[in-house]
Design a protein around this motif. Structure first.
Motif, PDB file in Angstrom:
ATOM      1  N   CYS A 227       0.743  -1.178  -0.068  1.00 11.52           N
ATOM      2  CA  CYS A 227      -0.026   0.032  -0.007  1.00 11.52           C
ATOM      3  C   CYS A 227       0.933   1.224   0.011  1.00 11.52           C
ATOM      4  CB  CYS A 227      -0.947   0.028   1.274  1.00 11.52           C
ATOM      5  SG  CYS A 227      -2.274  -1.207   0.973  1.00 11.52           S
ATOM      6  N   LYS A 228       2.066   1.147   0.537  1.00 10.98           N
ATOM      7  CA  LYS A 228       2.705   2.519   0.926  1.00 10.98           C
ATOM      8  C   LYS A 228       3.340   2.563  -0.412  1.00 10.98           C
ATOM      9  CE  LYS A 228       5.439   0.696   4.046  1.00 10.98           C
ATOM     10  NZ  LYS A 228       6.489   0.483   5.259  1.00 10.98           N
ATOM     11  N   GLY A 229       3.734   1.932  -1.461  1.00 10.42           N
ATOM     12  CA  GLY A 229       4.297   2.238  -2.907  1.00 10.42           C
ATOM     13  C   GLY A 229       3.281   2.234  -3.910  1.00 10.42           C
ATOM     14  N   ILE A 230       1.902   2.103  -3.640  1.00 10.69           N
ATOM     15  CA  ILE A 230       0.900   2.181  -4.730  1.00 10.69           C
ATOM     16  C   ILE A 230       1.072   3.356  -5.580  1.00 10.69           C
ATOM     17  CG2 ILE A 230      -1.540   1.994  -4.883  1.00 10.69           C
ATOM     18  CD1 ILE A 230      -1.761  -0.472  -3.588  1.00 10.69           C
ATOM     19  N   GLN A 231       0.877   3.484  -6.849  1.00 17.74           N
ATOM     20  CA  GLN A 231       0.567   4.275  -7.582  1.00 17.74           C
ATOM     21  C   GLN A 231      -0.809   4.210  -8.449  1.00 17.74           C
ATOM     22  OE1 GLN A 231       3.645   5.333 -10.393  1.00 17.74           O
ATOM     23  NE2 GLN A 231       5.352   4.637  -8.806  1.00 17.74           N
ATOM     24  N   VAL A 232      -1.516   5.365  -8.811  1.00 15.68           N
ATOM     25  CA  VAL A 232      -2.850   5.198  -9.291  1.00 15.68           C
ATOM     26  C   VAL A 232      -3.113   6.193 -10.330  1.00 15.68           C
ATOM     27  CG1 VAL A 232      -3.931   4.734  -6.808  1.00 15.68           C
ATOM     28  CG2 VAL A 232      -3.942   7.136  -7.870  1.00 15.68           C
ATOM     29  N   THR A 233      -4.060   5.734 -11.313  1.00 15.84           N
ATOM     30  CA  THR A 233      -4.421   6.443 -12.322  1.00 15.84           C
ATOM     31  C   THR A 233      -5.899   6.414 -12.469  1.00 15.84           C
ATOM     32  OG1 THR A 233      -3.797   7.205 -14.627  1.00 15.84           O
ATOM     33  CG2 THR A 233      -3.853   4.764 -14.112  1.00 15.84           C
ATOM     34  N   GLN A 234      -6.570   7.312 -12.793  1.00 16.40           N
ATOM     35  CA  GLN A 234      -8.195   7.249 -12.878  1.00 16.40           C
ATOM     36  C   GLN A 234      -8.672   7.814 -14.204  1.00 16.40           C
ATOM     37  OE1 GLN A 234      -9.841   8.928  -9.340  1.00 16.40           O
ATOM     38  NE2 GLN A 234     -11.882   8.751 -10.128  1.00 16.40           N
ATOM     39  N   ASN A 235      -9.650   7.257 -14.606  1.00 16.74           N
ATOM     40  CA  ASN A 235     -10.669   7.458 -16.093  1.00 16.74           C
ATOM     41  C   ASN A 235     -11.897   7.496 -15.510  1.00 16.74           C
ATOM     42  OD1 ASN A 235     -11.349   8.286 -18.296  1.00 16.74           O
ATOM     43  ND2 ASN A 235     -11.009   6.312 -19.230  1.00 16.74           N
ATOM     44  N   ALA A 236     -12.610   8.639 -15.238  1.00 17.38           N
ATOM     45  CA  ALA A 236     -14.065   8.540 -14.634  1.00 17.38           C
ATOM     46  C   ALA A 236     -14.301   7.990 -13.408  1.00 17.38           C
ATOM     47  CB  ALA A 236     -14.903   8.071 -15.874  1.00 17.38           C
ATOM     48  N   ASP A 237     -15.065   6.781 -13.337  1.00 16.90           N
ATOM     49  CA  ASP A 237     -15.248   5.997 -12.352  1.00 16.90           C
ATOM     50  C   ASP A 237     -14.352   4.742 -11.985  1.00 16.90           C
ATOM     51  OD1 ASP A 237     -16.380   4.462 -14.306  1.00 16.90           O
ATOM     52  OD2 ASP A 237     -18.531   4.414 -13.425  1.00 16.90           O
ATOM     53  N   VAL A 238     -13.192   4.668 -12.927  1.00 14.93           N
ATOM     54  CA  VAL A 238     -12.417   3.522 -12.750  1.00 14.93           C
ATOM     55  C   VAL A 238     -11.023   3.901 -12.400  1.00 14.93           C
ATOM     56  CG1 VAL A 238     -11.359   1.576 -14.036  1.00 14.93           C
ATOM     57  CG2 VAL A 238     -13.746   2.196 -14.451  1.00 14.93           C
ATOM     58  N   MET A 239     -10.523   3.232 -11.522  1.00 17.52           N
ATOM     59  CA  MET A 239      -9.107   3.551 -10.926  1.00 17.52           C
ATOM     60  C   MET A 239      -8.244   2.326 -11.071  1.00 17.52           C
ATOM     61  SD  MET A 239      -7.858   4.980  -7.215  1.00 17.52           S
ATOM     62  CE  MET A 239      -8.085   6.718  -7.574  1.00 17.52           C
ATOM     63  N   TYR A 240      -7.064   2.328 -11.441  1.00 19.06           N
ATOM     64  CA  TYR A 240      -6.240   1.251 -11.708  1.00 19.06           C
ATOM     65  C   TYR A 240      -4.994   1.525 -10.412  1.00 19.06           C
ATOM     66  CZ  TYR A 240      -7.908  -0.436 -16.134  1.00 19.06           C
ATOM     67  OH  TYR A 240      -8.746  -0.876 -17.137  1.00 19.06           O
ATOM     68  N   LEU A 241      -4.648   0.648  -9.900  1.00 15.15           N
ATOM     69  CA  LEU A 241      -3.649   0.706  -8.627  1.00 15.15           C
ATOM     70  C   LEU A 241      -2.479  -0.502  -9.009  1.00 15.15           C
ATOM     71  CD1 LEU A 241      -6.744   0.897  -7.184  1.00 15.15           C
ATOM     72  CD2 LEU A 241      -5.387   0.849  -5.119  1.00 15.15           C
ATOM     73  N   THR A 242      -1.297   0.256  -9.115  1.00 15.94           N
ATOM     74  CA  THR A 242      -0.120  -0.549  -9.572  1.00 15.94           C
ATOM     75  C   THR A 242       0.931  -0.405  -8.520  1.00 15.94           C
ATOM     76  OG1 THR A 242       0.563   1.240 -10.808  1.00 15.94           O
ATOM     77  CG2 THR A 242      -0.667  -0.380 -11.820  1.00 15.94           C
ATOM     78  N   GLU A 243       1.708  -1.682  -8.184  1.00 15.31           N
ATOM     79  CA  GLU A 243       2.662  -1.648  -7.366  1.00 15.31           C
ATOM     80  C   GLU A 243       3.608  -2.905  -7.800  1.00 15.31           C
ATOM     81  OE1 GLU A 243       5.652  -1.999  -3.829  1.00 15.31           O
ATOM     82  OE2 GLU A 243       4.248  -3.419  -4.690  1.00 15.31           O
ATOM     83  N   SER A 244       4.903  -2.871  -7.992  1.00 16.14           N
ATOM     84  CA  SER A 244       5.472  -3.969  -8.681  1.00 16.14           C
ATOM     85  C   SER A 244       5.616  -5.318  -7.735  1.00 16.14           C
ATOM     86  CB  SER A 244       7.055  -3.668  -8.743  1.00 16.14           C
ATOM     87  OG  SER A 244       7.665  -3.192  -7.500  1.00 16.14           O
ATOM     88  N   SER A 245       4.985  -5.535  -6.663  1.00 18.19           N
ATOM     89  CA  SER A 245       4.988  -6.731  -5.659  1.00 18.19           C
ATOM     90  C   SER A 245       3.614  -7.380  -5.658  1.00 18.19           C
ATOM     91  CB  SER A 245       5.452  -6.395  -4.287  1.00 18.19           C
ATOM     92  OG  SER A 245       4.530  -5.554  -3.766  1.00 18.19           O
ATOM     93  N   ILE A 246       2.606  -6.536  -6.475  1.00 20.89           N
ATOM     94  CA  ILE A 246       1.228  -7.260  -6.453  1.00 20.89           C
ATOM     95  C   ILE A 246       0.783  -6.926  -7.961  1.00 20.89           C
ATOM     96  CG2 ILE A 246       0.828  -6.405  -4.098  1.00 20.89           C
ATOM     97  CD1 ILE A 246      -0.970  -3.956  -5.127  1.00 20.89           C
ATOM     98  N   LYS A 247      -0.279  -7.850  -8.203  1.00 19.12           N
ATOM     99  CA  LYS A 247      -1.001  -7.877  -9.381  1.00 19.12           C
ATOM    100  C   LYS A 247      -1.965  -6.467  -9.521  1.00 19.12           C
ATOM    101  CE  LYS A 247      -2.537 -11.607 -10.941  1.00 19.12           C
ATOM    102  NZ  LYS A 247      -3.485 -12.927 -11.500  1.00 19.12           N
ATOM    103  N   PRO A 248      -1.904  -5.860 -10.687  1.00 17.92           N
ATOM    104  CA  PRO A 248      -2.680  -4.575 -10.720  1.00 17.92           C
ATOM    105  C   PRO A 248      -4.129  -4.879 -10.547  1.00 17.92           C
ATOM    106  CG  PRO A 248      -1.196  -4.807 -12.647  1.00 17.92           C
ATOM    107  CD  PRO A 248      -1.073  -6.073 -11.933  1.00 17.92           C
ATOM    108  N   GLN A 249      -4.550  -3.786  -9.740  1.00 21.08           N
ATOM    109  CA  GLN A 249      -6.195  -4.013  -9.403  1.00 21.08           C
ATOM    110  C   GLN A 249      -6.815  -2.887 -10.014  1.00 21.08           C
ATOM    111  OE1 GLN A 249      -7.154  -6.236  -7.031  1.00 21.08           O
ATOM    112  NE2 GLN A 249      -5.169  -6.848  -7.737  1.00 21.08           N
ATOM    113  N   LYS A 250      -8.029  -3.057 -10.330  1.00 21.88           N
ATOM    114  CA  LYS A 250      -9.099  -2.203 -10.884  1.00 21.88           C
ATOM    115  C   LYS A 250     -10.148  -1.778  -9.946  1.00 21.88           C
ATOM    116  CE  LYS A 250     -11.581  -3.140 -14.606  1.00 21.88           C
ATOM    117  NZ  LYS A 250     -11.746  -3.370 -15.962  1.00 21.88           N
ATOM    118  N   LEU A 251     -10.302  -0.621  -9.580  1.00 20.86           N
ATOM    119  CA  LEU A 251     -11.378  -0.231  -8.704  1.00 20.86           C
ATOM    120  C   LEU A 251     -12.353   0.599  -9.360  1.00 20.86           C
ATOM    121  CD1 LEU A 251     -12.263   0.015  -5.521  1.00 20.86           C
ATOM    122  CD2 LEU A 251     -11.019   2.128  -5.450  1.00 20.86           C
TER     123      LEU A 251
END
Length: 328
Positions: free
Chosen positions: A118-142
């Protein structure tokens, strides 16, 4: 007793190297120590605003806070703790607190994301969808499904094999594509989706069109990509070695699958903190986390330059993150 009146603090915090330099005009326009005040360009000192207790985090665990902005009237604050996300927002009465679920309890998601990630997560957002990335976890779509409901799923893009590339460190939306880069096993590789098809990374073997997916490797750097952000005319990539610029061949040419170019613009390296944009400049934190730089295109030299914004003080300590607040 002699009294001195100081009413101009436009220079802010002064470096210790300026101690005793009363011969310089700036000596009377700043202080070596300024605590709990904010100075502005008019020379005023204002009390730093205070804090308000809102709620305990889940199980009182350490938390990372991330903004989720759907529109100007519906903005959320995400509370990321050990394997959970909770949501804050304003209710109809203007009170700020946890978002409730359909049963009246606290709305939360079980993410299985450890707090170390969580401490290193980066996010990018398009409308109501946010992608969360960090090199130790599978990317997530919120995804926000309603004003009081969210869901999260793993991101499995077409034609990206995580076994080969590892998970991406950074992602950003730029020019109707989703860009991913800094993969754990391909640290200088960047991949871009098909235009308006954000999880399609399949590159055709023939008859490649401008809006097809693309992949490139930054050959002028060897350290891992720290972040990727979209500028007004170029894609900007930061790492400890410097700032790279990606475009279609020059600063005014759009990136396409048939026209893409990447150059190391300068060697003022960046930390992993996501930069913020102000006017035409990209403001970022340097590698040592004590300097702040403004990255911009210089029309006179026709090159990209990073300008050190620590004008008078090098003693700011460790700067971890930057945010741009739209007020005076």
């Amino acid at each position: 007793m002699t009294s001195l009146v100081f009413n101009n603090f436009v220079r802010g915090k002064l470096d210790r190297d300026l101690n005793g330099r009363f011969d310089l005009p700036i000596f009377s326009n700043g202080f070596p120590v300024i605590k709990n005040f904010v100075c502005n360009y008019k020379g005023n000192l204002k009390y730093r605003t205070g804090f308000e207790f809102v709620a305990n985090t889940r199980s009182n665990n350490p938390a990372r806070l991330i903004q989720f902005r759907f529109n100007t009237t519906q903005t959320y604050l995400l509370e990321l703790t050990q394997k959970y996300i909770r949501f804050y927002s304003y209710d109809k009465s203007g009170n700020f607190g946890y978002v409730s679920n359909s049963s009246g309890g606290v709305l939360e998601l079980n993410t299985q994301i450890p707090y170390s990630a969580c401490k290193g997560i980066q996010v990018t957002q398009n409308a109501d969808v946010m992608y969360l990335t960090e090199s130790s976890i599978k990317p997530q779509k919120l995804t926000r499904t309603s004003a009081t409901a969210f869901n999260m799923v793993d991101v499995v893009p077409r034609s990206i094999d995580y076994n080969t590339t590892g998970y991406p460190r950074s992602a950003t939306f730029y020019k109707s594509r989703l860009w991913m880069g800094g993969f754990a096993k391909k640290v200088t590789t960047i991949k871009a989706s098909r235009v308006a098809d954000y999880e399609n990374f399949t590159i055709p073997t023939e008859n490649i069109k401008d809006d097809d997916p693309l992949s490139l490797q930054l050959t002028e750097i060897t350290d891992p990509i720290s972040w990727i952000v979209g500028g007004k005319r170029n894609l900007i990539v930061g790492n400890t070695e410097g700032i790279s610029v990606i475009n279609g061949g020059n600063i005014d040419t759009t990136i396409t699958s048939t026209a893409v170019n990447a150059d190391l613009a300068n060697k003022e390296g960046a930390s992993s903190a996501i930069p913020t944009e102000k006017d035409s400049q990209m403001i970022y934190i340097g590698t040592d986390k004590t300097k702040v730089y403004a990255f911009d295109y210089d029309l006179v030299s026709e090159t990209f330059v990073s300008t050190n914004l620590n004008l008078l003080s090098e003693e700011l300590g460790q700067i971890e993150e930057l945010y741009y607040k739209r007020d005076n």
